[in-house]
Design an enzyme around this catalytic site. Sequence first.
Site, PDB file in Angstrom:
ATOM      1  CG  HIS A 152      -7.718   4.701  -4.436  1.00 50.51           C
ATOM      2  ND1 HIS A 152      -6.521   4.038  -4.575  1.00 50.51           N
ATOM      3  CD2 HIS A 152      -7.907   4.862  -3.091  1.00 50.51           C
ATOM      4  CE1 HIS A 152      -5.997   3.818  -3.390  1.00 50.51           C
ATOM      5  NE2 HIS A 152      -6.817   4.306  -2.465  1.00 50.51           N
ATOM      6  CG  HIS A 207      -4.383   9.045  -9.258  1.00 51.43           C
ATOM      7  ND1 HIS A 207      -3.797   8.246 -10.212  1.00 51.43           N
ATOM      8  CD2 HIS A 207      -4.619   8.241  -8.185  1.00 51.43           C
ATOM      9  CE1 HIS A 207      -3.681   7.013  -9.739  1.00 51.43           C
ATOM     10  NE2 HIS A 207      -4.166   6.987  -8.519  1.00 51.43           N
TER      11      HIS A 207
END
Length: 279
Positions: A152, A207
């Site tokens: 992302h 993450h």
Amino acid sequence: MPLIRSASVNLLVEIVLRIGFLSAFCYMESMPPFIRVIQPSELHDSCKFPRHDSYVPTSTLWSIVLSVPCILSLLAWAFCSDCNDALEFLLAWSLSLGITGVLTDTAKLIVGRPRPDFFYRCYPDGLESPNLECTGDPADIMEGRKSFPSGHSSLSFCSLGIASLWLCGRLGVLSRGRGSGVRVSVTLAPLVLASCIALSRTCDYHHHWQDVLVGSILGLSVSTFCYRQYYNPLSSDNAGVPYIVSTSNVKYFNGKPDISPVKEKEETSPLLKKEDKWI
């Protein structure tokens, strides 16, 4: 006729190259990563965050990544009547997106770092098996080993980063248009959006912060490199002007640009229009 044929071949090669990057990226998305040994201490200390839906789903990410550069390209073509700029921007953006996608997935597959929520991907009921073998869904487990770097972050900074570079060049923020807060704000807006997308990956526990940092640097670095393959430096008088336009206005003498005082103003003007590169 030979020039037209050569330009068509060059454009075809550029398109095929980007199709190759896209195909490689799509294939690598389905590949299993390296199965790294996860120590029990690591599993409990940094990989036991709760599972959470993405604040920025993949569908939303791709809609932003694809729409923003396309809109800017349409603006260059429709409102600025500059087909060279529109095409060169699409070439720079598509190249950077393909390279970023392949580099990101290459690192993911090689590193195989577990995500912060890997424990609950591995043990959905929260109970470890005696032999420490995962009991969760295999697809979730495989995806849970692709934390580094953040896709992302890299894709958003790649696409929105090159949009910011294009706006910076077009508006002359670092050259002819300094001292304008509005221009600076418009230029930084895509980067702010990219930062929000990247930081959201730490909020939904998909993450680690290192994944987001490296992914962001990767995406922005590739976008800057690819932008400079097609456009003049942001600090030059020709900022925002594609090389195909500015270099066609320079005459050469003994292999070096002729920068005689009489012709310098006319030859380096960023407002000059030339024939399309590819026809």
